[in-house]
Design an enzyme around this catalytic site. Structure first.
Site, mmCIF file in Angstrom:
data_model
loop_
_atom_site.group_PDB
_atom_site.id
_atom_site.type_symbol
_atom_site.label_atom_id
_atom_site.label_comp_id
_atom_site.label_asym_id
_atom_site.label_seq_id
_atom_site.Cartn_x
_atom_site.Cartn_y
_atom_site.Cartn_z
ATOM 1 N N CYS B 135 23.349 40.843 50.430
ATOM 2 C CA CYS B 135 23.101 40.121 49.172
ATOM 3 C C CYS B 135 24.331 39.324 48.766
ATOM 4 C CB CYS B 135 22.716 41.103 48.074
ATOM 5 S SG CYS B 135 22.442 40.328 46.475
ATOM 6 N N CYS B 138 25.147 39.311 44.974
ATOM 7 C CA CYS B 138 25.654 40.594 44.467
ATOM 8 C C CYS B 138 27.129 40.772 44.818
ATOM 9 C CB CYS B 138 24.938 41.772 45.101
ATOM 10 S SG CYS B 138 23.178 41.746 44.944
ATOM 11 N N ASP B 139 27.474 40.513 46.057
ATOM 12 C CA ASP B 139 28.761 40.974 46.574
ATOM 13 C C ASP B 139 29.731 39.853 46.942
ATOM 14 O OD1 ASP B 139 27.712 43.523 46.297
ATOM 15 O OD2 ASP B 139 26.917 43.566 48.330
#
Ligand code: FAD
Lengths: 117, 314
Positions: B135, B138-139
């Site tokens: 992701c 997200c990261d």
């Protein structure tokens, strides 16, 4: 504040109080993102089952969240959320990135005993 | 506890929740059994901008709205369960969850969707969340000013590689073929980005590190040459695999393990229907999953009505 039904830890002080008042604590430190939401959902479900554990969340981007971000147990973590399990105020386990219900309950049972409902 | 329903839906993503909405609204008693978080892949999507009638919405919110809508009509939803027993043949279907509770129904809709494909090499499980991510939104910010790899050659891989250049100092796309499957404009955008470079006809064969990912071993598929590359992060976008393992040997699947259905979304087993990303189809989107959910719900409820009529007349 994170949009969950969990107890929100908003400051360093609240974090310290939570650990002082509860023997077994699980804190999910994340955002309202794809890898974090499923973990909050599992925690919300487990609240009724694991009455011996206090479930809480903390916003990853809040300055006080460094109390979790900077834990030695979280060194090398590069995936949200950071989840930390405490027993008597001590870290017993920390995980990075999404975890399934099975993975979470395995940790809870191992560290906090499986005397849940 | 009443454990009998007219219809059980396996999977609570866009397809399953839509089926739940249609069925419950028509007063067909419905249970949705979902293994993970309700919403499925929608929850993995930061922003959905192509769902008609809603200009922009987070995947989580769209999923939550669908869930609430289904529950308001009386649909029962159980999430984070594990199916441990399955009997699909015969007029009465039986599903056991968590080795404990058994539910019965006249019809079943399989809407189990898909999950991200893993590279499947040593080290992948160990460094998940410690350098390996699926992701970018997200990261991505964990890799600010760091060197990363994006694995894949489709639209998602190239689009995410470009978006990751916001954070990373260098992005290397590792792709197994000598050409990309992505649409031309994604390829052109990636090629024109000075931070992106390409390692073609190659695959990662091992992830290595200590407390976090430090390097990968890469094999060139043309020359069989093996090299090592130091990296802090690897983002994997190599497609999705259908969640159909549970049904192998029961429901007919094609060579890609997708469920074979007819135009009413019926499978080879009478009373068993399928919808969404787990079936044989070309375009996997929320809109197509929602459409499938509708068709499967209407077909399944017609099947149940006919069955009930037969039972009355016999
Ligand atoms: C990162 C990403 C971005 C995307 N962006 C878009 C977009 O912008 N627009 C768009 O239209 N589409 C987008 N898509 C595609 C879209 O999300 C999917 O096509 C759609 O959500 C599929 O819905 P589904 O219900 O068929 O399957 P899923 O969403 O995969 O849901 C299946 C559900 O079944 C559950 N399940 C699986 N196995 C079992 C089992 N054995 N027992 C019980 N439950 C089970 C899963 O936990 C899951 O909740 C995106 C997908 C991804 C991954």
């Amino acid at each position: 504040m994170l949009r969950t039904n969990l107890t929100h830890v908003l400051s360093n002080q609240e974090h310290a109080e939570l650990l002082q008042e509860n023997e077994n604590v699980m804190i999910c430190c994340g955002r309202m993102g794809p890898m974090c939401i499923p973990v909050y959902e599992v925690m919300e479900e487990l609240e009724g089952e694991y009455t011996n554990v206090k479930f809480a969340d903390m916003e990853f981007d809040s300055p006080d969240a460094k109390v979790i971000r900077n834990l030695p147990e979280c060194r090398g973590f590069a995936g949200l959320p950071f989840v930390v399990y405490y027993k008597n105020g001590q870290v017993v386990k920390a995980t990075s990135s999404i975890q399934s219900r099975d993975q979470i309950t395995e940790i809870l049972d191992q560290h906090f005993g499986n005397n849940h409902k | 506890m009443n454990n009998h329903y007219d219809i059980i839906v396996i999977g609570g993503g866009a397809a399953g929740l839509t089926a739940g909405i249609y069925l419950s609204r028509a007063k067909v008693s419905t249970l949705i059994l979902n293994e993970g978080a309700v919403g499925g892949q929608m929850v993995l999507t930061h922003e959905i901008a192509n769902y008609p009638g809603i200009e922009n919405i987070s995947g989580y919110e769209l999923a939550r709205n669908m869930k609430t809508q289904a529950q308001k009509f009386g649909c029962v939803i159980k999430s984070n369960i594990k199916i441990t027993g399955l009997k699909l043949n015969g007029e009465l279907k039986e599903i056991t969850i968590n080795n404990k509770d058994t539910f019965t129904s006249h019809a079943v809709i399989v809407a189990t969707g898909g999950k991200p494909r893993a590279v499947g090499v040593p080290g992948e499980e160990i460094f998940k969340g410690k350098g390996i991510s699926y992701c970018a939104t997200c990261d991505g910010d964990f890799f600010t000013d760091k060197e990363i790899i994006v694995v894949g050659g489709g639209n998602s891989a190239l689009e995410e590689a470009v978006s990751l250049t916001k954070y990373a100092s260098k992005v290397t796309i590792v792709h197994q073929f000598d050409h990309f499957q992505a649409l031309e404009h994604y390829v052109a955008e990636a090629k024109s980005n000075p931070k992106i470079n390409f390692v073609m006809e190659s695959k990662i064969i091992e992830f290595m590190g200590d407390e976090s990912l430090r390097k990968v071993r890469i094999e060139n598929r043309a020359t069989n040459e093996i090299s090592e590359m130091n990296v802090n992060g690897v983002f994997i976008f190599i497609g999705y695999v259908p969640n159909t393992a549970k049904f192998e040997g029961m429901i007919d699947l094609n060579e890609y393990k997708e469920i074979i259905v007819d135009k009413n979304l019926a499978t080879n087993i009478p009373g068993v229907y399928a919808a969404g990303d787990s079936i044989v189809k070309r375009y996997r989107q929320v809109t197509t999953a929602v459409a499938d959910g509708t068709i499967a719900a209407l077909s399944a409820s017609e099947y149940v009505n006919n069955l009930k009529k037969e039972l009355v007349t016999v």
